[in-house]
Write a protein that holds these residues in place. Structure first.
Motif: not given
Length: 342
Positions: A234-237, A280-286, A319-324, A327-330
């Motif tokens: 959460a801090l990093l996002r 994995r928590g970076l999911r959805g980030m650019n 994470v790259m394949a999921l793309g910006a 959804a951050p969850g899974g």
């Protein structure tokens, strides 16, 4: 194209482990196709894995020049579906292994120029690049190449060390200086940079003063332990937001129990589980680019470090394949009734 390769969603994937044993055949990352095997060549890849066999910038143990191929060998057991992120990265994106960049082992500045030019060429048609090092000196040209495309990038730096020192023995380009040089060159977004997993002794309080002046936040390995993975994510996002993000992973961010094969080990590090869960928590980030560096095979036994690094690369690719904007969850890994074989 080799008929033994998996073709999924029109994309050329790994060698089929049901037809070719995992220990057989050439070692590309995750047994993916070489870049020159794709029908469209470089331009048909969405994500490229490239090795950088270079360790001239190390200050202690050498051997990271052999790291890329060690990680490739350690990646043979990776499988096409990533249940932790609910994605089949090699079917969602075309991923290929570009082999190694031929860097000068005797001239650091010439080597950095080669890395910059090589990665810039791989990115020319829009591909994102994940590099396997090599020592951490190479992060500087990788950031240069990414900043040239995206402007100053957000940076999450996973490492036992700050790597924002000025010089070693008068040398400005070493594995302990890349992020100070990146700050000086204006290629990182100083509102969105953070170290994760740092620990161990420093030369003095001036190290921290300089680091803060460059804009870095710090999440120590002790912070990860005390706060927990979810709070750290959460801090990093919050710090990065939707900015173009570059992730640099020195494998010594892990405790030596999890990654003994590295150049400058420090006690008290993160576990491989903690590191993977944060990534994995970076999911959805650019996420626009990444590196995994400082794997030194001569100090690795039972492939502990190589396996950890291979899984880090795999999750970064996922994470790259999921793309910006994903959804951050899974779904939870291994939901009731689900089994995973070999």
């Amino acid at each position: 194209m080799n008929p033994e390769r998996v073709i999924d969603n029109g994309r050329i994937g790994p060698v089929n482990a049901a037809l070719v044993p995992r220990y057989a055949g050439p070692a590309t990352f995750a047994r993916l196709p070489r870049l020159d095997e794709l029908p469209g060549g470089t331009g048909s890849a969405d994500i490229v894995v490239a090795g950088v066999p270079f360790d001239t910038g190390v200050s202690y143990r050498p051997g990271a020049r052999f790291g890329a191929n060690h990680v490739r060998e350690s990646s043979r057991l990776l499988r096409p579906f990533n249940p932790a992120l609910n994605v089949s990265p090699f079917a969602t994106a075309q991923v290929a292994d570009a082999g190694d960049l031929a860097v000068n082992p005797f001239d650091i500045e010439a080597a950095l120029q080669t890395v910059d030019e090589g990665v810039t060429a791989l990115m020319a048609d829009g591909a994102r690049v994940v590099t396997i090092g090599g020592d951490h000196t190479i992060a500087l040209p990788l950031l240069r190449a990414n900043a040239r495309r995206h402007g100053p990038v957000a940076l999450l730096h996973f490492d036992a060390h700050l790597d924002t020192w000025d010089t070693y023995f008068g040398a400005a380009y070493t594995h302990g200086t890349p992020f100070r040089r990146a700050f000086e060159e204006g290629i990182i977004d100083t509102d969105a940079v953070c170290h994760v997993g740092t620990r161990g002794p420093l030369y003095g309080t001036a190290d921290l003063d300089d680091d803060a002046r460059f804009g870095f936040g710090i999440v120590t390995s002790a912070d990860v332990f005390r706060l927990g993975v979810d709070a750290v994510v959460a801090l990093l996002r919050e710090r990065v937001g939707d900015r173009p993000l570059y992730v640099s992973v020195d494998i010594d961010v892990l405790d030596p129990a999890h990654a003994p094969g590295t150049g400058t080990p420090e006690a008290g590090g993160m576990t491989s589980r903690e590191l993977l869960e944060i990534l994995r928590g970076l999911r959805g980030m650019n996420l626009v680019g990444a590196d995994v560096v400082e794997v030194s095979p001569p100090y690795d036994h039972a492939e502990l470090t190589g396996v950890a690094a291979a899984h880090v690369v795999y999750d970064l690719i996922s994470v790259m394949a999921l793309g910006a904007g994903a959804a951050p969850g899974g779904p939870a890994y291994g939901e009731a009734g689900t089994t995973y074989g070999n």
